[in-house]
Design a protein around this motif. Structure first.
Motif, mmCIF file in Angstrom:
data_model
loop_
_atom_site.group_PDB
_atom_site.id
_atom_site.type_symbol
_atom_site.label_atom_id
_atom_site.label_comp_id
_atom_site.label_asym_id
_atom_site.label_seq_id
_atom_site.Cartn_x
_atom_site.Cartn_y
_atom_site.Cartn_z
ATOM 1 N N ILE A 84 0.862 -1.190 0.000
ATOM 2 C CA ILE A 84 0.000 0.000 0.000
ATOM 3 C C ILE A 84 0.899 1.241 0.000
ATOM 4 O O ILE A 84 1.666 1.456 0.941
ATOM 5 C CB ILE A 84 -0.951 0.006 1.221
ATOM 6 N N GLU A 85 0.808 2.005 -1.059
ATOM 7 C CA GLU A 85 1.663 3.202 -1.223
ATOM 8 C C GLU A 85 0.931 4.439 -0.721
ATOM 9 O O GLU A 85 -0.209 4.692 -1.124
ATOM 10 C CB GLU A 85 2.045 3.331 -2.703
ATOM 11 N N ASN A 86 1.603 5.176 0.180
ATOM 12 C CA ASN A 86 1.009 6.387 0.782
ATOM 13 C C ASN A 86 2.026 7.518 0.799
ATOM 14 O O ASN A 86 2.211 8.162 1.826
ATOM 15 C CB ASN A 86 0.610 6.150 2.242
ATOM 16 N N ILE A 87 2.762 7.741 -0.278
ATOM 17 C CA ILE A 87 3.752 8.826 -0.198
ATOM 18 C C ILE A 87 3.107 10.145 -0.641
ATOM 19 O O ILE A 87 1.961 10.174 -1.087
ATOM 20 C CB ILE A 87 5.061 8.511 -0.975
ATOM 21 N N THR A 88 3.867 11.206 -0.518
ATOM 22 C CA THR A 88 3.401 12.570 -0.828
ATOM 23 C C THR A 88 2.638 12.630 -2.164
ATOM 24 O O THR A 88 3.025 11.971 -3.128
ATOM 25 C CB THR A 88 4.654 13.485 -0.911
ATOM 26 N N GLU A 89 1.573 13.446 -2.182
ATOM 27 C CA GLU A 89 0.717 13.577 -3.384
ATOM 28 C C GLU A 89 1.451 14.397 -4.453
ATOM 29 O O GLU A 89 1.133 15.556 -4.710
ATOM 30 C CB GLU A 89 -0.614 14.236 -2.991
ATOM 31 N N ASN A 90 2.443 13.775 -5.053
ATOM 32 C CA ASN A 90 3.253 14.466 -6.063
ATOM 33 C C ASN A 90 3.595 13.463 -7.154
ATOM 34 O O ASN A 90 4.175 12.404 -6.877
ATOM 35 C CB ASN A 90 4.530 15.008 -5.383
ATOM 36 N N TRP A 91 3.211 13.789 -8.391
ATOM 37 C CA TRP A 91 3.370 12.854 -9.503
ATOM 38 C C TRP A 91 4.827 12.418 -9.685
ATOM 39 O O TRP A 91 5.111 11.221 -9.843
ATOM 40 C CB TRP A 91 2.810 13.467 -10.790
ATOM 41 N N GLU A 92 5.760 13.359 -9.645
ATOM 42 C CA GLU A 92 7.164 13.011 -9.888
ATOM 43 C C GLU A 92 7.690 12.062 -8.816
ATOM 44 O O GLU A 92 8.417 11.109 -9.108
ATOM 45 C CB GLU A 92 8.045 14.272 -9.938
ATOM 46 N N LEU A 93 7.317 12.334 -7.549
ATOM 47 C CA LEU A 93 7.774 11.461 -6.456
ATOM 48 C C LEU A 93 7.174 10.070 -6.609
ATOM 49 O O LEU A 93 7.850 9.050 -6.460
ATOM 50 C CB LEU A 93 7.389 12.037 -5.093
ATOM 51 N N LYS A 94 5.866 10.027 -6.925
ATOM 52 C CA LYS A 94 5.206 8.717 -7.048
ATOM 53 C C LYS A 94 5.789 7.976 -8.261
ATOM 54 O O LYS A 94 6.013 6.767 -8.205
ATOM 55 C CB LYS A 94 3.687 8.883 -7.171
ATOM 56 N N ARG A 95 6.058 8.708 -9.338
ATOM 57 C CA ARG A 95 6.607 8.053 -10.530
ATOM 58 C C ARG A 95 7.955 7.387 -10.204
ATOM 59 O O ARG A 95 8.179 6.229 -10.530
ATOM 60 C CB ARG A 95 6.784 9.075 -11.657
ATOM 61 N N ALA A 96 8.835 8.145 -9.556
ATOM 62 C CA ALA A 96 10.156 7.600 -9.223
ATOM 63 C C ALA A 96 10.020 6.387 -8.302
ATOM 64 O O ALA A 96 10.706 5.373 -8.475
ATOM 65 C CB ALA A 96 11.002 8.685 -8.559
ATOM 66 N N LEU A 97 9.099 6.482 -7.338
ATOM 67 C CA LEU A 97 8.927 5.372 -6.390
ATOM 68 C C LEU A 97 8.446 4.103 -7.100
ATOM 69 O O LEU A 97 9.011 3.021 -6.903
ATOM 70 C CB LEU A 97 7.936 5.754 -5.285
ATOM 71 N N TYR A 98 7.388 4.212 -7.914
ATOM 72 C CA TYR A 98 6.839 3.000 -8.562
ATOM 73 C C TYR A 98 7.874 2.353 -9.482
ATOM 74 O O TYR A 98 7.971 1.128 -9.555
ATOM 75 C CB TYR A 98 5.539 3.315 -9.310
ATOM 76 N N ARG A 99 8.673 3.167 -10.172
ATOM 77 C CA ARG A 99 9.701 2.625 -11.063
ATOM 78 C C ARG A 99 10.719 1.818 -10.261
ATOM 79 O O ARG A 99 11.177 0.764 -10.686
ATOM 80 C CB ARG A 99 10.397 3.773 -11.807
ATOM 81 N N GLU A 100 11.063 2.351 -9.076
ATOM 82 C CA GLU A 100 12.077 1.701 -8.246
ATOM 83 C C GLU A 100 11.507 0.476 -7.520
ATOM 84 O O GLU A 100 12.183 -0.523 -7.316
ATOM 85 C CB GLU A 100 12.578 2.730 -7.212
#
Ligand code: NAD
Length: 304
Positions: A84-100
């Motif tokens: 369950i992903e709950n990081i900051t509501e920011n597209w760039e941050l979420k994009r980097a996280l999901y890729r990693e």
């Protein structure tokens, strides 16, 4: 019992981890900020210990904390069955996280995105598992809220959706099915309301206290929109309104400059101790007299 990865240990991640562990699941909690992890664990322990005093059930705080392992490294998620992903509501941050995260987590695991507004299909496209990708919009404070919005992405399989529904049910949550659209149902309405309430303060039409009083006294709402903003996080409100504004390209979502000013100043609400109201250690709200200039001169003595 499910082994669940929880990424992000802020307001929502801490609540999700607590709710899961209280219901007997084991949790791997990851945040890139070690202080966020520390704060989350101490908050969870306090919530559990105070549960009885606040009219809730007796909770074995030690057992709950014992079910939660923590790290700043995503490798802790390797064995999770659901993440369950709950990081900051920011597209760039979420994009980097999901890729990693995608290559680290076992291939049969289901990803759950907890987002205020970002479309689930867009987030799922960042991974190689769009069939095993589900949106859940949890409500805050997570352990106390009985329902969530459950959102399938375009490619989500029925099996993944039902797996997540079962997990939610084990957490005591009713899943309300909604289709995938930026802001879903709740935040298409709530974020507009909060943003407009911030404009009322920004334009000196009324103080935050007065705006909230109108909603409480006239409409019978348990909380006004600006108290709600402080509970959610003023920064999270701003980021969500920005996501809506960008997505729909509609001026009705124009973010209020006061929200930007407060976010820059670190006035994020309860989580930083000050937002539209000030919060002492006991989290008692005191009006800040927030004005159009966003100066936030404290007009009232602190009662904390
Ligand atoms: P928050 O600011 O309280 O916490 C975010 C956490 O994410 C922080 O601890 C930060 O260190 C961590 N983080 C950021 N990037 C990271 C990364 N790459 N890897 C690991 N950790 C990272 O935010 P929040 O209020 O908990 O919101 C989290 C998500 O939940 C957002 O998408 C938000 O829109 C959504 N949401 C919030 C609420 C609410 O009431 N606050 C309600 C429903 C959904």
């Amino acid at each position: 019992m499910t082994h669940v990865g929880v990424v992000g240990a802020g307001v929502m991640g801490a609540g999700v981890a607590q709710n899961l562990a209280q219901c007997g699941h084991t949790v791997a909690l990851v945040d890139r900020d070690p202080d966020a992890i520390k704060q989350a664990l101490s908050g969870i322990e306090t919530q559990c210990r105070m549960s009885r005093l606040l009219g809730g059930p007796e909770i074995d705080a030690e057992a709950v904390i014992g079910r939660i392992s923590t790290d700043t490294d995503l490798l802790l998620l390797a064995e999770a069955e659901v993440v369950i992903e709950n990081i900051t509501e920011n597209w760039e941050l979420k994009r980097a996280l999901y890729r990693e995260m995608d290559p680290v987590v076992r291939p049969d695991a289901v990803f759950v995105a907890n987002t205020s507004a970002i479309p689930i299909t867009r987030l799922a496209s960042l991974t190689k598992r769009p069939r095993q990708f589900v949106g859940v919009h949890f409500m805050n404070p997570v352990p106390m809220k009985p329902a969530v919005e459950l959102i399938p992405g375009h490619h989500t399989s029925q099996a993944a959706l039902e797996r997540v529904r079962d997990l939610l049910s084990s957490m005591g949550k009713k899943a309300i099915d909604v289709n995938d659209a930026c802001g879903f149902v709740s935040n298409r309405v709530l974020m507009l309301t909060v943003n407009e309430a911030a404009y009322l303060v920004h334009e000196n039409v009324a103080t935050a206290e007065t705006v909230d009083e109108v909603f409480r006294s006239c409409f019978g709402h348990p909380m006004g929109p600006l108290e709600t903003a402080d509970l959610i996080g003023v920064d999270t409100i701003l980021y969500s309104v920005e996501v809506l504004y960008e997505h729909y390209a509609d001026s009705k979502y124009r973010p209020c400059p006061l929200l930007k000013h407060m976010t820059d100043a670190g006035l994020h609400g309860r989580k930083t101790g000050e937002g539209f109201y000030s919060y002492g250690p006991s989290a008692t709200a005191t009006a800040t007299g927030r004005s159009a200039a966003g100066g936030g001169t404290d007009r009232s003595p602190s009662h904390d």
